[in-house]
Design an enzyme around this catalytic site. Structure first.
Site, PDB file in Angstrom:
ATOM      1  N   GLN A   1      13.798  62.588 -40.197  1.00 58.16           N
ATOM      2  CA  GLN A   1      14.274  62.753 -38.824  1.00 58.16           C
ATOM      3  C   GLN A   1      13.858  61.625 -37.882  1.00 58.16           C
ATOM      4  OE1 GLN A   1      12.268  64.284 -35.797  1.00 58.16           O
ATOM      5  NE2 GLN A   1      13.435  66.157 -35.443  1.00 58.16           N
TER       6      GLN A   1
ATOM      7  N   HIS B   1      14.330  56.991 -33.598  1.00 55.92           N
ATOM      8  CA  HIS B   1      15.517  57.389 -34.365  1.00 55.92           C
ATOM      9  C   HIS B   1      16.353  56.184 -34.801  1.00 55.92           C
ATOM     10  CE1 HIS B   1      14.498  61.538 -33.836  1.00 55.92           C
ATOM     11  NE2 HIS B   1      14.354  61.331 -32.539  1.00 55.92           N
TER      12      HIS B   1
ATOM     13  N   GLN C   1      11.167  64.658 -26.265  1.00 56.08           N
ATOM     14  CA  GLN C   1      10.360  63.777 -25.428  1.00 56.08           C
ATOM     15  C   GLN C   1      11.176  63.283 -24.243  1.00 56.08           C
ATOM     16  OE1 GLN C   1       8.070  61.236 -27.898  1.00 56.08           O
ATOM     17  NE2 GLN C   1       7.568  59.805 -26.276  1.00 56.08           N
TER      18      GLN C   1
ATOM     19  N   ARG D   1       2.377  62.648 -35.602  1.00 58.14           N
ATOM     20  CA  ARG D   1       3.715  62.053 -35.520  1.00 58.14           C
ATOM     21  C   ARG D   1       3.802  61.114 -34.320  1.00 58.14           C
ATOM     22  NH1 ARG D   1       8.657  63.548 -32.742  1.00 58.14           N
ATOM     23  NH2 ARG D   1      10.555  63.334 -34.013  1.00 58.14           N
TER      24      ARG D   1
ATOM     25  N   SER E   1      15.059  66.543 -31.441  1.00 47.55           N
ATOM     26  CA  SER E   1      14.044  65.608 -31.937  1.00 47.55           C
ATOM     27  C   SER E   1      12.684  66.293 -32.058  1.00 47.55           C
ATOM     28  CB  SER E   1      13.985  64.371 -31.026  1.00 47.55           C
ATOM     29  OG  SER E   1      13.094  63.404 -31.546  1.00 47.55           O
ATOM     30  N   LEU E   2      11.742  65.923 -31.205  1.00 49.65           N
ATOM     31  CA  LEU E   2      10.421  66.555 -31.192  1.00 49.65           C
ATOM     32  C   LEU E   2      10.524  68.077 -31.129  1.00 49.65           C
ATOM     33  CD1 LEU E   2       7.290  66.439 -30.733  1.00 49.65           C
ATOM     34  CD2 LEU E   2       7.813  66.260 -28.288  1.00 49.65           C
TER      35      LEU E   2
END
Length: 306
Positions: free
Chosen positions: A245, A196, A11, A115, A90-91
């Site tokens: 995650q 996170h 992102q 999500r 991440s994403l």
């Protein structure tokens, strides 16, 4: 023999117009983007191709970015470029899993839509924040913030660029302490939540319930997980890793270093922007890095690597 990794951004890489040229030039890409529109009941062309306020809202960003990145990935595969391993920031890990054939494109898009909603709603607006710390190592930052409540490391991006996350007041306090400890700069990030961080533990639990309904397949190639920076070869561990995650640190630098140690010498960043290529220059300048962000990139990358 050369080993190739596909890598996918997270992102923040999104921008208006992304994927439009792929949609216009490739039936394969068109099918992915049209399918996302049908699955989510969101006009993906309007969301991705036109200037709008939704593209930077987490609940829309995640589905939009995964859709476009996978549309681009499908085109590269169609042209004969195949990776030996995949990874995503991440994403981007959802793209990595789909590219490794562990999850269908449709499930990746549908899951990240949920999500995004869970992450956006996890913490009330204005309560959490994130900041990029420049000029200190992860170990130096850990030493400074180790005894502080409500702040932790979100991303180990590359040498000299670490992101912290947590409660707004805690991040501000940590930012001042890090400047006093020698950080060149500490830059607040324009994000809608403390991603996170342990503040998203509840979102992780809710995401776990979403993932229970997702059908996964045996991986054709390994991918690298953000949670441990290790290769994943057994799809059975994937759902637990994805649930963890959202509240865990993203170990991107370590992930790249592990791929290089395994013999990967060519990295192809797939998606808008060149964020990961920028990190790569600071992690290791000896590997080859390519970008596929616009249609013109496809011929160049395919001709050099196929």
């Amino acid at each position: 023999m050369s080993k190739i990794a596909f890598m996918f951004p997270g992102q923040g890489a999104q921008k208006a117009g992304m994927g439009k040229d792929f949609y216009e030039q490739s039936e394969t890409a068109r099918k992915v983007i049209d399918k996302a529109t049908e699955l989510l009941d969101i006009d993906m062309k309007a969301l991705c191709f036109e200037e709008n306020d939704k593209l930077d809202q987490t609940e829309y960003t995640q589905a939009a970015l995964v859709t476009v990145c996978l549309a681009m990935e499908h085109v590269l595969r169609e042209r004969g470029l195949n990776p030996d391993v995949t990874a995503g920031l991440s994403l981007g890990e959802y793209c990595a899993i789909a590219s490794a054939k562990g999850m269908s494109t449709e499930d990746a898009i549908s899951t990240v839509r949920k999500r995004g909603i869970l992450m956006q709603n996890a913490v009330p607006g204005g309560k959490g924040s994130m900041a990029a710390v420049l000029g200190l190592t992860g170990e130096e930052i850990e030493k400074v913030i180790g005894g502080m409540e409500g702040v932790s490391i979100a991303n180990y991006n590359c040498p000299g660029q670490i992101v912290i996350t947590g409660w707004k007041e805690s991040v501000e306090k940590a930012s001042e302490a890090l400047k006093e400890s020698g950080a060149k700069r500490v830059l607040p990030l324009n994000v809608s939540g403390p991603f996170h961080s342990p503040m998203l533990n509840e979102a992780g639990k809710e995401l776990s319930q979403v993932l229970e309904k997702v059908e996964l397949s045996a991986l054709e190639i390994p991918y690298v997980t953000n949670v441990t920076a290790e290769y994943v070869t057994d799809i059975a561990v994937t759902k637990d890793l994805l649930a963890r995650q959202v509240a865990s640190s993203v170990r991107w630098q370590q992930s790249v270093e592990n791929m290089i140690a395994d013999g990967v010498d060519t990295f192809v960043e797939i998606g808008p922007g060149k964020t990961l290529a920028g990190f790569m220059r600071k992690i290791n300048r000896d590997v080859k890095v390519y970008n596929v962000a616009v249609w013109e990139d496809v011929d160049k990358v395919v001709s050099e690597l196929c």
